[in-house]
Design a protein around this motif. Structure first.
Motif, PDB file in Angstrom:
ATOM      1  N   GLY A 285      61.942  42.904  32.713  1.00 22.70           N
ATOM      2  CA  GLY A 285      61.967  42.106  33.924  1.00 22.70           C
ATOM      3  C   GLY A 285      61.528  40.670  33.719  1.00 22.70           C
ATOM      4  O   GLY A 285      61.814  39.751  34.425  1.00 22.70           O
ATOM      5  N   GLU A 286      61.011  40.452  32.507  1.00 22.85           N
ATOM      6  CA  GLU A 286      60.277  39.235  32.267  1.00 22.85           C
ATOM      7  C   GLU A 286      60.961  38.296  31.151  1.00 22.85           C
ATOM      8  O   GLU A 286      60.530  37.158  31.076  1.00 22.85           O
ATOM      9  N   LEU A 287      62.061  39.079  30.376  1.00 24.55           N
ATOM     10  CA  LEU A 287      62.736  38.094  29.537  1.00 24.55           C
ATOM     11  C   LEU A 287      64.103  38.284  29.667  1.00 24.55           C
ATOM     12  O   LEU A 287      64.706  39.289  30.043  1.00 24.55           O
ATOM     13  N   ASN A 288      64.901  37.176  29.209  1.00 24.44           N
ATOM     14  CA  ASN A 288      66.256  37.161  29.283  1.00 24.44           C
ATOM     15  C   ASN A 288      67.005  37.440  27.979  1.00 24.44           C
ATOM     16  O   ASN A 288      66.925  36.694  27.135  1.00 24.44           O
ATOM     17  N   TYR A 289      67.206  38.806  27.710  1.00 23.04           N
ATOM     18  CA  TYR A 289      67.629  39.278  26.538  1.00 23.04           C
ATOM     19  C   TYR A 289      68.790  38.614  25.933  1.00 23.04           C
ATOM     20  O   TYR A 289      69.157  38.593  24.872  1.00 23.04           O
ATOM     21  N   LEU A 290      69.693  38.403  26.801  1.00 20.04           N
ATOM     22  CA  LEU A 290      71.002  37.337  26.509  1.00 20.04           C
ATOM     23  C   LEU A 290      70.748  36.375  25.880  1.00 20.04           C
ATOM     24  O   LEU A 290      71.447  36.024  24.806  1.00 20.04           O
ATOM     25  N   VAL A 291      69.873  35.585  26.470  1.00 22.47           N
ATOM     26  CA  VAL A 291      69.462  34.186  25.660  1.00 22.47           C
ATOM     27  C   VAL A 291      68.922  34.442  24.330  1.00 22.47           C
ATOM     28  O   VAL A 291      69.223  33.777  23.398  1.00 22.47           O
ATOM     29  N   ALA A 292      67.994  35.308  24.028  1.00 19.71           N
ATOM     30  CA  ALA A 292      67.475  35.695  22.903  1.00 19.71           C
ATOM     31  C   ALA A 292      68.462  36.203  21.825  1.00 19.71           C
ATOM     32  O   ALA A 292      68.461  35.986  20.704  1.00 19.71           O
ATOM     33  N   LEU A 293      69.292  36.892  22.283  1.00 18.59           N
ATOM     34  CA  LEU A 293      70.436  37.701  21.694  1.00 18.59           C
ATOM     35  C   LEU A 293      71.478  36.231  21.022  1.00 18.59           C
ATOM     36  O   LEU A 293      71.920  36.376  19.765  1.00 18.59           O
ATOM     37  N   HIS A 294      71.694  35.438  21.998  1.00 14.29           N
ATOM     38  CA  HIS A 294      72.500  34.298  21.671  1.00 14.29           C
ATOM     39  C   HIS A 294      71.725  33.556  20.652  1.00 14.29           C
ATOM     40  O   HIS A 294      72.483  32.862  19.594  1.00 14.29           O
ATOM     41  N   GLU A 295      70.337  33.278  20.741  1.00 12.82           N
ATOM     42  CA  GLU A 295      69.797  32.326  19.789  1.00 12.82           C
ATOM     43  C   GLU A 295      69.745  33.175  18.295  1.00 12.82           C
ATOM     44  O   GLU A 295      69.785  32.425  17.362  1.00 12.82           O
ATOM     45  N   LEU A 296      69.706  34.503  18.415  1.00 15.16           N
ATOM     46  CA  LEU A 296      69.669  35.249  17.079  1.00 15.16           C
ATOM     47  C   LEU A 296      71.004  35.005  16.580  1.00 15.16           C
ATOM     48  O   LEU A 296      71.183  34.953  15.388  1.00 15.16           O
ATOM     49  N   TYR A 297      72.160  35.263  17.391  1.00 21.30           N
ATOM     50  CA  TYR A 297      73.538  34.952  16.950  1.00 21.30           C
ATOM     51  C   TYR A 297      73.741  33.584  16.257  1.00 21.30           C
ATOM     52  O   TYR A 297      74.371  33.742  14.982  1.00 21.30           O
ATOM     53  N   LYS A 298      73.036  32.594  16.875  1.00 22.23           N
ATOM     54  CA  LYS A 298      73.258  31.217  16.307  1.00 22.23           C
ATOM     55  C   LYS A 298      73.090  31.355  14.901  1.00 22.23           C
ATOM     56  O   LYS A 298      73.452  30.509  13.996  1.00 22.23           O
ATOM     57  N   TYR A 299      71.733  31.806  14.652  1.00 19.70           N
ATOM     58  CA  TYR A 299      71.373  31.880  13.108  1.00 19.70           C
ATOM     59  C   TYR A 299      72.091  32.914  12.408  1.00 19.70           C
ATOM     60  O   TYR A 299      72.352  32.331  11.023  1.00 19.70           O
ATOM     61  N   ILE A 300      72.794  33.834  12.767  1.00 21.50           N
ATOM     62  CA  ILE A 300      73.466  34.726  12.073  1.00 21.50           C
ATOM     63  C   ILE A 300      74.674  33.856  11.741  1.00 21.50           C
ATOM     64  O   ILE A 300      75.324  34.050  10.480  1.00 21.50           O
ATOM     65  N   ASN A 301      75.174  33.395  12.558  1.00 21.45           N
ATOM     66  CA  ASN A 301      76.676  32.547  12.494  1.00 21.45           C
ATOM     67  C   ASN A 301      76.446  31.525  11.579  1.00 21.45           C
ATOM     68  O   ASN A 301      77.517  31.246  10.830  1.00 21.45           O
ATOM     69  N   LYS A 302      75.182  31.053  11.399  1.00 21.36           N
ATOM     70  CA  LYS A 302      74.997  29.983  10.155  1.00 21.36           C
ATOM     71  C   LYS A 302      75.347  30.546   8.713  1.00 21.36           C
ATOM     72  O   LYS A 302      75.490  29.822   7.855  1.00 21.36           O
ATOM     73  N   TYR A 303      74.875  31.852   8.737  1.00 26.51           N
ATOM     74  CA  TYR A 303      74.859  32.299   7.411  1.00 26.51           C
ATOM     75  C   TYR A 303      75.868  33.627   7.429  1.00 26.51           C
ATOM     76  O   TYR A 303      75.508  34.611   6.805  1.00 26.51           O
TER      77      TYR A 303
END
Length: 340
Positions: A285-303
């Motif tokens: 209830g304290e973290l927005n996991y969708l935002v975290a996943l999207h930030e992680l995907y941005k890194y994955i997308n780079k490589y």
């Protein structure tokens, strides 16, 4: 405070024995005069020993007028100021550099700079005193950070094992390289931020003075985590000289910390997944996991291409179809972005 006597109304008197009384003043007939430089008297000049008895006594004179600041000649002696009367310059501990005459509005700033440069002994004494006061706290802090007496976090053990495995797969046998990997991943990336910015965790405001102290401690911690030898000399920064003798001991603590983690029982993928799942449940209830996943995907997308190639070549990833699953995620994310 309003009833306190003015400084000019008091004399500093050295008392020795029953009848030995001597007024200590900035200037008197015994003051040392060399050319156009007159040195302000010091305790050393009067040969006052350690443990001597001194007292503040009233100054018997009727010529002092506090409001208009009228004083008897020689009664008010400036400290470390340029006294040009009669061509005589006053100095206290060190002589100010003989600069060409400057406009009056610039003299103050130059004088302060010269004073800061010219009396390093005073500041060094204060720094050493402060270091001695904080030494136990710094030692305790480093011991807590670099101790394995309590169970090492599962994520730290798992990640350090991963780095060791990667070094083995790529035939990296240089221990210094692995040491640097671990240092960059945990001490420098995590602990340095906490040490330098305690407001990240605690509800505190860090003053400039505290920030300067934390900078010295942080730099010491960084130097302790490196494997390079630091050659120090007279021109080295004072913050590095302060802990020069302690850093070798701290370096041993870091090396022992890494070695102790390597000796602990390895964490399996299932244990790591369970630990991450538990963290997710505890803070769902304290973290927005969708935002975290999207930030992680941005890194994955780079490589993206390199990651897909590596997953397709790895036997474990092939069994788990990680490459195919990543392609599905990428398609879903890109479609979602397109729909937006």
């Amino acid at each position: 405070m309003t009833n306190s006597p003015h400084a000019v109304a008091l004399n500093l008197e050295w008392r020795s024995g029953v009848a030995g009384h001597l007024i200590l003043s900035d200037e008197d007939l015994t003051s040392v005069l060399q050319g156009n430089w007159k040195r302000l008297n010091t305790l050393q000049h009067y040969k006052v020993p350690d443990g001597a008895t001194v007292a503040l006594v009233p100054r018997h004179t009727k010529n002092i007028h506090y409001d208009s600041h009228d004083f008897l000649p020689g009664e008010k002696t400036p400290m470390l100021e340029d006294a040009d009367e009669g061509g005589v310059k006053l100095w206290h501990l060190v002589k100010a550099s003989e600069e060409p005459e400057l406009p009056k509005h610039r003299r103050g700033s130059l004088r302060e700079r010269e004073r800061a440069k010219a009396i390093p002994e005073i500041y060094l004494t204060r720094l050493l005193s402060m270091k001695g006061t904080l030494q136990k706290f710094v030692d305790d802090l480093f011991t807590v950070i670099l101790s394995t007496s309590r169970p090492v976090p599962l994520s730290v053990k798992y990640f350090f094992d991963l780095l060791d495995d990667q070094a083995g797969q790529h035939c990296i046998t240089d221990s210094e390289t692995i040491h640097i990997w671990k240092t960059n991943s945990l001490p420098l990336r995590f602990w340095i931020n906490i040490l330098k910015n305690p407001q990240f965790i605690f509800d505190v405001q860090v003053s400039d003075h505290v920030d300067a102290v934390l900078s010295v401690i942080t730099q010491t911690f960084m130097d302790s985590c490196t494997t390079a030898e630091h050659k120090l000399g007279r021109d080295s920064p004072i913050n590095k000289l302060l802990y020069a003798r302690d850093i070798p001991r701290y370096k041993q603590m870091v090396e022992r910390y890494y070695a102790d983690i390597r000796q602990t029982i390895s964490a399996s993928d299932q244990e790591m997944n369970s630990a991450l799942a538990e963290l997710s449940r505890n803070y769902s209830g304290e973290l927005n996991y969708l935002v975290a996943l999207h930030e992680l995907y941005k890194y994955i997308n780079k490589y993206y291409d390199q990651i897909i190639t590596a997953l397709e070549e790895d036997t474990t990833a092939q069994k788990m179809q990680l490459g195919y699953r990543l392609q599905q995620i990428a398609a879903a994310v890109e479609n979602k972005v397109t729909d937006l």
